[in-house]
Design an enzyme around this catalytic site. Sequence first.
Site, PDB file in Angstrom:
ATOM      1  N   GLU A   5     120.408  14.642  27.144  1.00 22.73           N
ATOM      2  CA  GLU A   5     119.944  16.310  26.297  1.00 22.73           C
ATOM      3  C   GLU A   5     118.634  16.212  25.638  1.00 22.73           C
ATOM      4  O   GLU A   5     117.699  16.689  25.997  1.00 22.73           O
ATOM      5  CB  GLU A   5     120.509  16.707  24.844  1.00 22.73           C
ATOM      6  CG  GLU A   5     121.971  17.194  25.112  1.00 22.73           C
ATOM      7  CD  GLU A   5     122.878  15.821  25.510  1.00 22.73           C
ATOM      8  OE1 GLU A   5     124.109  16.087  26.366  1.00 22.73           O
ATOM      9  OE2 GLU A   5     122.974  14.627  25.645  1.00 22.73           O
ATOM     10  N   GLU A  65     110.766   2.191  29.383  1.00 22.81           N
ATOM     11  CA  GLU A  65     112.457   2.194  29.577  1.00 22.81           C
ATOM     12  C   GLU A  65     112.475   4.111  30.902  1.00 22.81           C
ATOM     13  O   GLU A  65     113.430   3.581  31.305  1.00 22.81           O
ATOM     14  CB  GLU A  65     112.929   2.482  28.524  1.00 22.81           C
ATOM     15  CG  GLU A  65     114.893   2.699  28.472  1.00 22.81           C
ATOM     16  CD  GLU A  65     115.027   2.452  27.393  1.00 22.81           C
ATOM     17  OE1 GLU A  65     115.918   1.907  26.980  1.00 22.81           O
ATOM     18  OE2 GLU A  65     114.635   2.308  26.039  1.00 22.81           O
ATOM     19  N   SER A 104     120.594  -3.993  22.545  1.00 21.42           N
ATOM     20  CA  SER A 104     120.851  -5.156  23.381  1.00 21.42           C
ATOM     21  C   SER A 104     120.697  -6.408  24.020  1.00 21.42           C
ATOM     22  O   SER A 104     118.905  -6.008  23.310  1.00 21.42           O
ATOM     23  CB  SER A 104     120.564  -4.335  25.080  1.00 21.42           C
ATOM     24  OG  SER A 104     121.084  -3.206  25.133  1.00 21.42           O
ATOM     25  N   SER A 122     116.844   1.816  17.144  1.00 26.45           N
ATOM     26  CA  SER A 122     118.285   2.659  16.859  1.00 26.45           C
ATOM     27  C   SER A 122     118.774   3.052  15.746  1.00 26.45           C
ATOM     28  O   SER A 122     119.297   1.430  15.561  1.00 26.45           O
ATOM     29  CB  SER A 122     119.757   3.205  18.246  1.00 26.45           C
ATOM     30  OG  SER A 122     119.105   4.161  19.279  1.00 26.45           O
ATOM     31  N   GLN A 147     115.997  -4.616  21.482  1.00 26.35           N
ATOM     32  CA  GLN A 147     114.750  -3.614  20.695  1.00 26.35           C
ATOM     33  C   GLN A 147     115.509  -3.311  19.205  1.00 26.35           C
ATOM     34  O   GLN A 147     116.432  -2.792  19.527  1.00 26.35           O
ATOM     35  CB  GLN A 147     115.066  -2.684  21.921  1.00 26.35           C
ATOM     36  CG  GLN A 147     114.347  -1.489  21.610  1.00 26.35           C
ATOM     37  CD  GLN A 147     113.798  -0.376  23.251  1.00 26.35           C
ATOM     38  OE1 GLN A 147     112.856  -0.637  23.776  1.00 26.35           O
ATOM     39  NE2 GLN A 147     114.090   1.406  22.456  1.00 26.35           N
ATOM     40  N   GLY A 148     114.992  -2.545  18.307  1.00 23.43           N
ATOM     41  CA  GLY A 148     115.114  -1.991  16.783  1.00 23.43           C
ATOM     42  C   GLY A 148     114.825  -1.243  16.562  1.00 23.43           C
ATOM     43  O   GLY A 148     113.595  -0.688  15.765  1.00 23.43           O
TER      44      GLY A 148
END
Length: 389
Positions: free
Chosen positions: A368, A240, A157, A125, A122-123
């Site tokens: 948060e 997720e 990851s 961030s 997964q790209g």
Amino acid sequence: MGSPDDFRAQVRRWCADNIPADWRTAQTGATDADFVNFQRDWFQRLRAAGYAVPHWPAEWGGGMAVAEQAVLYSELAAHDAPRLVLAFVSIHHAASTLLAAGTEEQRRRHLPAILDGEIWCQGFSEPGAGSDMAALSTSARRTGDTYVVNGRKLWASGAAFADWCLLLARTDPGAPKRHGISYFLMDMRTPGIEVRPIQQATGEWHFCEIFLDDVEIPAANRVGPENKGWQVAQQTLGAERGMTMLELSERLAHGGFRPLVELCRGAGLLDDPLVCDRLAGLETELAGLRALCAELVAAERPGPADASIVKLVYSELLQRMMDFGTEVAGLSTHAVLAKPRSSGWESGAWMLDFLGSWEWTIPGGTSEIQRTIIGERGLGLPREPVVGS
């Protein structure tokens, strides 16, 4: 499929016959090649039994009822089955995205390939866009039927082993943050992609950086309309934060709480009222989490903040449980034990598992962020504070 008891007995027999008894020893210190081969073999064992993707629609090899999924995950956890570490993004995030927003051609190309072992990362961030994912700066410029992508992704990851990547890139730099992003399926063998593993203080390097230098992605690999990738990404993040938690909550019960009780028993602490009080509190929270997970998966139309609630409860309960285990076990030997590569935080190395548990309050949206989603979407609170309140 018969009664729940019959299905549980069936899964138990399968686990007894198929889970490698020595997998933890074999996967401790395993090479990359051994790790990948073991993961592929384990996935295919599960697939042959119909246990690899029970949450997928029946037409794609799933279709298992929620109650049966809970039994399956409970038994796999209770029998200490290896984790599908490499297939996690593939069978949850990639599949959920394709099923919800992909074209029929994209689904027919990739869903069978995932069942055959195609690995995804997964790209999302970036160095300057972690919690505030909408601030990403990786660009995708369209030229004819191709997008040319430049930028950098962080904390991907398993990217070192991935065949494909779920990629977010900015296609309209002049649009407001969430309105100029598009969603792509990127072949990791494309020229211009460089993957660099990130070694952590524990010696692990599960996370990676991805550098993109004039990477060409066919327009046919875009998911959803151009500049509407933020909406598509919510399908990925929803998986997720929500669907994956059914399995993870069972892992927490069998691979986290039960060993914690045995750890306290071995230390002669079950007669201590303070220890018993803490265990009772953790068990109560765990029961609530498992009920929330079952309700989320069974709901036809989950609430707008339900997945965030489950993700928040799970990740913070995991940290408290691993913290208590580390407090009881001490630091002398458990701080240096190596972890099997096909396990998660339930390795038995309590200090390393505690360190690993902190990862869970970050990916998929920090705690948060989850509280903000719960406040705004779940409770209807205003985005900005009310002056004078």
